[in-house]
Design an enzyme around this catalytic site. Sequence first.
Site, mmCIF file in Angstrom:
data_model
loop_
_atom_site.group_PDB
_atom_site.id
_atom_site.type_symbol
_atom_site.label_atom_id
_atom_site.label_comp_id
_atom_site.label_asym_id
_atom_site.label_seq_id
_atom_site.Cartn_x
_atom_site.Cartn_y
_atom_site.Cartn_z
ATOM 1 N N SER A 38 0.844 -1.201 0.000
ATOM 2 C CA SER A 38 0.000 0.000 0.000
ATOM 3 C C SER A 38 0.887 1.262 0.000
ATOM 4 O O SER A 38 1.626 1.466 -0.951
ATOM 5 C CB SER A 38 -0.970 -0.052 1.183
ATOM 6 O OG SER A 38 -1.972 0.926 1.040
ATOM 7 N N GLU A 85 -13.860 10.186 -12.692
ATOM 8 C CA GLU A 85 -13.787 11.319 -13.617
ATOM 9 C C GLU A 85 -12.978 10.908 -14.839
ATOM 10 O O GLU A 85 -12.146 10.008 -14.770
ATOM 11 C CB GLU A 85 -13.070 12.510 -12.969
ATOM 12 C CG GLU A 85 -13.808 13.129 -11.817
ATOM 13 C CD GLU A 85 -12.992 14.240 -11.146
ATOM 14 O OE1 GLU A 85 -12.134 14.852 -11.820
ATOM 15 O OE2 GLU A 85 -13.210 14.473 -9.946
ATOM 16 N N HIS A 109 -4.164 -0.772 -4.453
ATOM 17 C CA HIS A 109 -5.630 -0.960 -4.307
ATOM 18 C C HIS A 109 -6.261 -0.637 -5.654
ATOM 19 O O HIS A 109 -7.288 0.032 -5.715
ATOM 20 C CB HIS A 109 -6.212 -0.041 -3.233
ATOM 21 C CG HIS A 109 -5.564 -0.142 -1.879
ATOM 22 N ND1 HIS A 109 -5.890 -1.122 -0.972
ATOM 23 C CD2 HIS A 109 -4.605 0.609 -1.284
ATOM 24 C CE1 HIS A 109 -5.174 -0.961 0.136
ATOM 25 N NE2 HIS A 109 -4.391 0.074 -0.039
#
Lengths: 286, 286
Positions: A144, A162, A186
């Site tokens: 991460s 977007e 992720h």
Amino acid sequence: MLQLESQPYRTRIPQSTKNAILVIGGAEDKVHGREILHTFFGRAGGSEARIAIIPSASREPAIIGERYYSIFMEMGGAEAKVLDIREREHSEHPYILEYIQNCTGVFLTGGDQLRLCGLLADTPLIEKLRMRVHSGDLTLAGTSAGAAIMGYHMIAGGGSGESPNRSLVDMATGLAIIPEVIVDQHFHNRNRMGRLMSAIASHPDRIGIGIDEDTCALFEIDGVLQVMGKGTVTVIDPGKMSYTNHAHIGATDPISLHDLRIHILSYGDRYHLHQRQILPPQVPLA
Amino acid sequence: MLQLESQPYRTRIPQSTKNAILVIGGAEDKVHGREILHTFFGRAGGSEARIAIIPSASREPAIIGERYYSIFMEMGGAEAKVLDIREREHSEHPYILEYIQNCTGVFLTGGDQLRLCGLLADTPLIEKLRMRVHSGDLTLAGTSAGAAIMGYHMIAGGGSGESPNRSLVDMATGLAIIPEVIVDQHFHNRNRMGRLMSAIASHPDRIGIGIDEDTCALFEIDGVLQVMGKGTVTVIDPGKMSYTNHAHIGATDPISLHDLRIHILSYGDRYHLHQRQILPPQVPLA
């Protein structure tokens, strides 16, 4: 189009004890098979492993450090230490520098990548760590936030939902362990394709690497990446990009990116970072 | 890498009155500039336009039909009719078939693409419509569900937030207006890259077209696509895909896709569907 024969794909990857860099997309299995953590442990020396856990990305470094400590000791490591660096000065402490010099594996936990870089960038610790990793003398893993810092350019944050645009991603400087990549983690889990593409538009000399949760891009020292775990690794190669409007538009205008080469890689797939080529799968030697 | 000079890009697209197919990613501007709807209106004949509105994807066909009716009449069209087809038999009604034969533009609203196909697939109406579109005799637009039905293969539903996998997308048969594409809409807005990639893995002989909201892929009859509106059109070209494991894995296993060619196109960008090539931007003639 090549269709490889089905094979028991969990056995494709030959075991190796060479040092490597494991870039993990977060939320790796810590309870059941723990395959990714086991592989880190094996590459760091197995029963002879001396592991440094750096939990400094986290706001709860003692708790997360202790969790990984228990895991690696349970696996039978010779030694593990949590290097609970909370101030930049800590990373100059002789005890810590000595352990980084002598350990066989370093594990960077999740948390906030800006916090991790703020504490470690340009310290003697990170210089020593980078040198030992690059000379194949140490196995490094980051999950991460600990994965995000691998590139020279780092995604510090951003959004999704977007069209790719400059305001969709916040860039910062990473720890440059693998300078030529921009890592996102992720990846499909948090729908980050748009932000990684936006990052690559601003740095088309790099390669985008998007890593799903419980998934690892394992980089050998020669630049070959191999995928482990239950998700995919997405490679965005802008090496033959013919056009982008990135330099000429406003912060929220949609970005054009023409002629991207993209690979979705799953378990056992291999990619040569420097040649920018997919490699054939490794067949078990036995 | 080519960096085109900045130019007032809203003026790049020369006006044309030729018939076309407008594939709209949903949520197009219906209040302010209404550029996409204006372009449809112009391509359908402007003040001489006779427009058929088919609201059959929607569960509130009267309301949505009336909304588009008002818009096109406000623009000054000669005529608009809402063809409120709620049963398959309606599409055989001589009044409706005659209007489809004589109108200059057809607009398919949003709603549920399975409902739309259930009502229209294999009817005399759709045969006549497809024939007139293909002979350049009529301008067709579809938004959201009305866009989804454009391909021979259609995305009926699916999810996001996962590694590409077979269960991430539900495929059905569309109305085959542009058979060679698989369309997805609300594309970056709803994070649908993973599901369109999963769809392409199962149909690598097609081209994936992901269209953002208030964005239009305007297809000329010769197969050239041009982008209008405020977002992007994503082209996923698997023509040189070197490998996929799609046929050999379980429904929820991660999909490998090697060597995809992907373009993110924004306002004014042009792409030749049959040549699978980006085209240079059109320079205004004036």
